[in-house]
Design an enzyme around this catalytic site. Structure first.
Site, PDB file in Angstrom:
ATOM      1  CD  GLU A  43     -19.247  81.136  78.202  1.00  0.00           C
ATOM      2  OE1 GLU A  43     -19.058  82.238  78.745  1.00  0.00           O
ATOM      3  OE2 GLU A  43     -18.812  80.871  77.083  1.00  0.00           O
ATOM      4  CG  HIS A  51     -17.003  82.762  74.849  1.00  0.00           C
ATOM      5  ND1 HIS A  51     -17.233  82.698  76.201  1.00  0.00           N
ATOM      6  CD2 HIS A  51     -16.070  83.713  74.677  1.00  0.00           C
ATOM      7  CE1 HIS A  51     -16.455  83.577  76.812  1.00  0.00           C
ATOM      8  NE2 HIS A  51     -15.747  84.210  75.905  1.00  0.00           N
TER       9      HIS A  51
END
Lengths: 380, 290
Positions: B209, B249
């Protein structure tokens, strides 16, 4: 991860015995008068306090006199700068500057250690220096369990061209920055510029301090300052209060997903099929019906053309998700199309609950993303 | 075995008497994991799910000879629990807990490294070797035994990709969830090396990511050391991503060009890694490549 205002950073500097100019926060006309007396000068800097860079260019920093200060302050306070409010104005004594330097201590993710960066090209955008003059940035990587001492920074000081008393002053500032970072769980302490005065004193003319948001539990005084300002919009604040990770975007389709990676992939898919996400929203692992309801309530406050709910339930249970969706659908009067995709723990139960309430549920992510894009486009 | 764990791996659950710990210990046991002890200070002598609870890791390790532990303990206490595990001789330490201060993780990681042990996490779903054992919270039902190794920074997105693989007939050797924090234990690089050496793994899938440089380092390693085919999906590839904003995150935040999905995909492609635009494309890429 969240940033402090310049004045808060400077107050931490002061506590840590890092030299700063004389400062005060504007409260009223009297506070300007008092500050002028304190510094023994009618001229001073007024610096708008906002949590974004480029304040000087935006006209939020200005040299003023005790007569002109208030009018200027009233013209900038509350103004929006790069989406963040000018929350306060700090008064600062003028500092005579011979040269500007850059100094920053950051937590290096790769090594897990603190890294001190210094450059003689201070006062400007350090990313530009890093890109165009990489040899002008000097570095010292500290040991992971460092007990900082001046010797750790002498070589860095010499690379910067400091000598004699300025060299020890520099190393001492580095030590204090590191102690401050260790004490307060900081991931960044940046001084840009660190200035040297005609009488060879180093002074921190600006501050950028970032604290590790995960460490709030043991930094209560900083956490108290921070709780509201990490969020940029009212909805983002409301989401955080509910334990939801939410970022406002500017597209058409509101999304609700479980898990950060899946939420990002959901946003990507909407673009892939020709639409755009109105937000990023991760309800987190183990979300219950109330959290799903809350998420839908947040989205319903936005101007969206459709809503896409996407869950791959591991710890989360699909029956909880379904119950949240059903009660939101009854109470919130949502008028835009909704597509729900759910799979994983208790998915059969969840789908049954939805169908009993006349809501269709999909079990595959990509066809359902395509479906919501079609519904939104068809509705135009 | 596949990598890191198999059905013979003996595991201690730290925080087993808690709500999370007991729930997931049960699911680990049902999947076939050898959960041999639990540790909760002050609750030594009790039993949970027929498993003995000890006050300290030292007692638990001495009694069982376990080599792995998994931490289901609130963030403020993770640092101490993790050091206790490693100092008691644990070789594979997995931290599921979210919200661990980054300096705690950095210091845990250092101790793990000094003791020649392996850290997975924190803020991760753990790992699973399908058909044998799992440590953590990855749902066993979506996995099947096979020869695709998966390494990922995400949780539910990994489940999505595992399921696409399973439904397309590609089982997994081991799935490793690295976790979403900026400072973490093993990264893509170490995982790629493990899969390269594992005879059961024939294909490697990397799920990345935005933010950080783990994927770029992985690309370099693929050029230098990895002979097996590698596939990748990177979340956050849209134009919607706002630099400087954190996407759930702590690690998923873009600073500068190097952390963007576009830049990561470019570097991965240059290293010969086959990248997918959507999760369902991963099994198609494997099929095309066979």
């Amino acid at each position: 991860m969240s940033m402090l205002y310049e004045f808060e950073g400077k107050l931490l500097f002061k506590d840590s015995k890092i030299p700063i100019p004389c400062i005060s926060i504007y409260t009223d006309a009297e506070s300007i008068k008092q500050f002028a007396e304190e510094i023994g000068s009618d001229t001073m800097m007024a610096k708008g306090q906002a949590l974004a860079g480029g304040r000087g260019k935006a006209g939020l920093i200005k040299k003023v006199t005790k007569e002109t200060a208030e009018e200027y302050i009233k013209s900038i306070i509350g103004r929006e700068h790069k989406g963040k409010p000018v929350a306060a104005v700090m008064l600062e004594e003028l500092v005579e500057i011979t040269k500007e330097y850059y100094l920053a201590l950051m937590l290096d993710n790769k090594s897990g250690s603190y890294l001190m960066l210094a450059s003689t090209m201070g006062g400007v955008d350090i990313e530009e220096v890093a890109e165009n003059h990489p040899t002008e940035i000097h570095r010292t990587l500290l040991p992971i369990n460092v007990d900082p001492q001046t010797y750790h920074f002498m070589e860095l000081g010499k690379e910067m061209g400091f000598k004699a008393k300025t060299l020890t002053q520099f190393a001492s500032i580095c030590v204090k920055m590191t102690q401050m970072a260790l004490k307060h769980d900081l991931t960044l302490v940046e001084i840009n510029p660190l200035v040297i005065t005609p009488d060879d004193k180093l002074i921190a003319a600006d501050s950028k301090v970032v604290i590790d948001g995960n460490a709030y539990f043991r930094q209560p005084s900083i956490a108290a300052l921070q709780s509201q300002r990490d969020q940029h919009t009212d909805l983002e604040f409301e989401a955080t209060q509910a334990g939801i990770s939410y970022v406002q975007l500017d597209g058409d389709i509101g999304i609700i997903a479980g898990g950060a990676g899946l939420s990002m992939a959901t946003c990507d898919l909407l673009e892939f099929y020709g639409s755009s996400p109105a937000n990023f929203l991760d309800v987190g692992g183990g979300a219950n019906d109330e959290k799903v309801y809350k998420a839908l309530e947040l989205i319903s406050k936005m101007d969206v053309k459709g809503i896409f709910v996407n869950f791959f339930a591991g710890i989360t249970r699909c029956d909880d998700v379904a119950n949240g969706v059903v009660s939101a659908n009854k109470k919130l009067n949502i008028k835009v199309p909704i597509v729900i995709r759910m799979i994983g723990t208790k998915d059969a139960e969840g789908i049954k609950i939805l169908e009993e309430n006349g809501i269709h549920a999909y079990n595959k992510m990509e066809p359902s993303a395509k479906k919501i894009v079609e519904l939104v486009k068809g509705g135009n | 075995m596949a990598v890191l764990l198999d059905k013979s791996t003996e595991v201690i659950v730290q925080g087993m008497t808690g709500k999370q710990g007991s729930f997931h210990a049960k699911s680990m046991i049902e999947y076939g994991t050898q959960v041999v002890a639990g540790v909760t200070p002050g609750k030594g002598g009790q039993e949970v799910l027929g498993v003995p609870i000890y006050d300290t890791m030292k007692e638990a390790v001495e009694a069982t000879q376990a080599t792995a532990s998994v931490v289901f303990i609130p963030a403020p206490f993770v640092y101490s629990a993790a050091l206790e595990a490693v100092d008691s001789g644990i070789e594979l330490l997995t931290i599921i807990t979210e919200g661990v201060p980054v300096r705690d993780t950095a210091r845990i990681r250092r101790r793990v490294f000094e003791q020649n042990a392996t850290l997975v996490g924190p803020n991760c779903p753990g790992l699973i070797t399908p058909g044998e054992a799992k440590i953590g919270i990855i749902p066993g039902a979506i996995c099947s035994k096979g020869n695709v190794g998966i390494v990922s920074r995400s949780g539910t997105l990994t489940y999505e990709i595992i399921q696409h693989l399973t439904l397309s007939g590609y089982g997994q050797s081991t799935c490793i969830g690295l976790g979403g924090d900026p400072v973490r234990g093993i990264d893509f690089k170490e995982s790629l090396r493990l899969f390269e050496q594992d005879p059961e793994t024939k294909h490697i899938v990397l799920v990345g990511e935005i933010g950080g440089t783990g994927e770029q380092e992985a690309a370099q390693l693929v050029i230098e050391e990895i002979s097996k085919p590698v596939y990748a999906f990177i979340a956050g590839n849209g134009t919607w991503v706002k630099p400087g904003k954190q996407m759930g995150h702590a690690g998923a935040i873009v600073h500068g060009k190097s952390g963007t999905a576009q830049e990561k995909l470019r570097i991965l492609n240059e290293a010969g890694i086959l990248t997918a635009n959507t999760p369902s494309e991963i099994p198609n890429k494997i099929k095309e490549n066979m």
